[in-house]
Design an enzyme around this catalytic site. Structure first.
Site, PDB file in Angstrom:
ATOM      1  N   GLU A 124      -6.717  39.394  82.864  1.00  0.00           N
ATOM      2  CA  GLU A 124      -6.891  39.957  84.213  1.00  0.00           C
ATOM      3  C   GLU A 124      -7.291  41.430  84.163  1.00  0.00           C
ATOM      4  OE1 GLU A 124      -4.002  39.614  82.797  1.00  0.00           O
ATOM      5  OE2 GLU A 124      -3.042  41.541  83.167  1.00  0.00           O
ATOM      6  N   HIS A 126      -4.214  40.356  78.046  1.00  0.00           N
ATOM      7  CA  HIS A 126      -4.470  40.539  79.480  1.00  0.00           C
ATOM      8  C   HIS A 126      -5.903  40.211  79.935  1.00  0.00           C
ATOM      9  CE1 HIS A 126      -0.682  42.540  80.554  1.00  0.00           C
ATOM     10  NE2 HIS A 126      -0.715  43.032  79.331  1.00  0.00           N
ATOM     11  N   CYS A 152       2.021  38.556  79.077  1.00  0.00           N
ATOM     12  CA  CYS A 152       2.697  39.758  78.573  1.00  0.00           C
ATOM     13  C   CYS A 152       4.206  39.642  78.819  1.00  0.00           C
ATOM     14  CB  CYS A 152       2.071  41.005  79.191  1.00  0.00           C
ATOM     15  SG  CYS A 152       2.496  42.510  78.297  1.00  0.00           S
TER      16      CYS A 152
END
Ligand SMILES: *[C@@H]1O[C@H](CO)[C@@H](O)[C@H](O)[C@H]1NC(C)=O
Ligand SMILES: *[C@@H]1O[C@H](CO)[C@@H](O)[C@H](O)[C@H]1NC(C)=O
Ligand SMILES: *[C@@H]1O[C@H](CO)[C@@H](O)[C@H](O)[C@H]1NC(C)=O
Length: 331
Positions: free
Chosen positions: A256, A254, A143
């Site tokens: 994660e 993302h 990001c």
């Protein structure tokens, strides 16, 4: 050296039938790579900290969001937190001790001149130099980290507003997708299918780099675009890129969060379905496999233990911001 990785997809299709317990895992992939190269099975990956803002400010001057730490740990590596605004000696020591580095997401307003960006530039040039000499060192940006990887090569922040907040989408592969190392020939079919046809990648960003700016600022000499997506304002942005000649990778989405963030309001669209989880696990398996090619190390296990994340207490922040857990660092 034999290394194997298992990826299970569609495990939700386990079926319970009356009287019998029947497991149907529709696809099981076993990938064995045989390579003569020695691998480092005790990799330590650095996660770069960054300045806190707003509601997180009261906890400390700088932060590492715990989902990045847990992501790395879930891939079979340990984590060292990397401080910002430190001396050159500190950065050289860390660089020579860790096996890769993550530039996490976040919201620095002046990305290149923040402590985060300044430290990142130092690591980036050390990584380019060492990779040129055959000393492998991967860098991963997620990001804001992708914006930073672009800004470092361009020499300025070249991101623009695309408005892609809280949106899960499939990646749109570019023609260069076939050259991707993250998603190479060993990528399980179910991961590729989920990546390109299911809402398996989660975006939460206002700003991004457009393919137009990418070419305009000469980034095509350093990176290739692996996938794109479209923002709410209709502008196409780069969702995955890889350096042509270096183990440097950027993703706008993302993994994660798919594994470790659950905020039901600001992050309500995070995909947690099994194939999205398989995509995230593929990404971290790749990242750690890159780190295993690096042979940097601390002078001893005792020395390493001073820098590992175990020295920090995570703080529950899910009631304040959209990150469930964070680590706060002193300067
Ligand atoms: C780190 O340094 C930058 C300038 O280089 C400064 O703007 C920032 O406030 C510093 N961060 C911390 C947490 O001290
Ligand atoms: C392109 O980069 C410039 C920085 O020079 C930036 O101001 C602009 O917003 C970017 N354009 C887009 C569409 O992202
Ligand atoms: C992905 O999300 C979009 C927008 O929310 C939706 O229209 C579409 O049906 C979803 N696709 C799949 C394969 O679930």
């Amino acid at each position: 050296m034999l290394c194997c990785s298992f990826v299970f997809c569609n495990a939700e299709k386990m079926a319970l039938e009356p009287g019998t317990v029947k497991f149907t895992v529709s696809m099981i992939y076993l990938i064995c790579l045989c390579s003569g190269k020695k691998v480092n099975d005790r990799p330590i990956i650095g996660v770069m900290s960054q300045e806190t803002h707003g509601d997180l400010g009261k906890f400390g001057p700088s932060v590492v969001v715990a989902s990045y730490v847990k992501l790395v740990e879930s891939g079979g590596a340990r984590v060292a937190l990397v401080k910002i605004n430190q001396s050159m000696d500190y950065y050289i020591k860390m660089f020579n001790s860790i096996n890769g580095l993550i530039f996490p997401g976040g919201g620095q307003s002046d990305i290149l001149n923040s402590g985060y960006g300044k430290a990142a530039k130092i690591f980036f040039s050390m990584a380019v130099e060492s990779n040129n000499k055959g000393d492998y060192f991967p860098i991963w940006g997620t990001c804001q980290g992708l914006l930073l990887l672009a800004a470092i090569v361009a020499g300025e922040d070249i991101s623009g507003s695309v408005d892609c907040v809280n949106v899960a989408v499939p990646l749109k592969p570019t023609p260069d997708f076939v050259k991707s190392r993250i998603f190479d020939i060993k990528t399980p079919d179910c991961v590729l299918k989920a990546l390109t046809t299911e809402n398996s990648t989660y975006n939460h960003h206002k700003f991004s780099v457009t393919p137009k700016n990418f070419t305009k600022f000469g980034l095509d000499k350093f990176y290739r675009i692996i996938s794109v997506n479209e923002g709410g304002n209709g502008l196409e942005f780069i969702s995955t890129l890889e350096a042509l000649d270096y183990p440097i990778y950027g993703i706008q989405w993302h993994p994660e969060k798919t594994l470790f963030e659950w905020n039901p309001h600001k992050d309500s669209a995070i995909p947690h379905f099994p194939n999205a989880v398989a995509v995230a696990q593929h990404v971290v398996n790749f990242l750690v496999s890159e780190a295993r090619k690096s042979h940097h190390r601390f002078s001893s296990e005792d020395e390493a233990s001073k820098y590992l994340v175990y020295n920090y207490q995570p703080v529950y922040t899910g009631n304040v911001v959209s990150y469930e857990l964070c680590y706060f660092l002193d300067m």
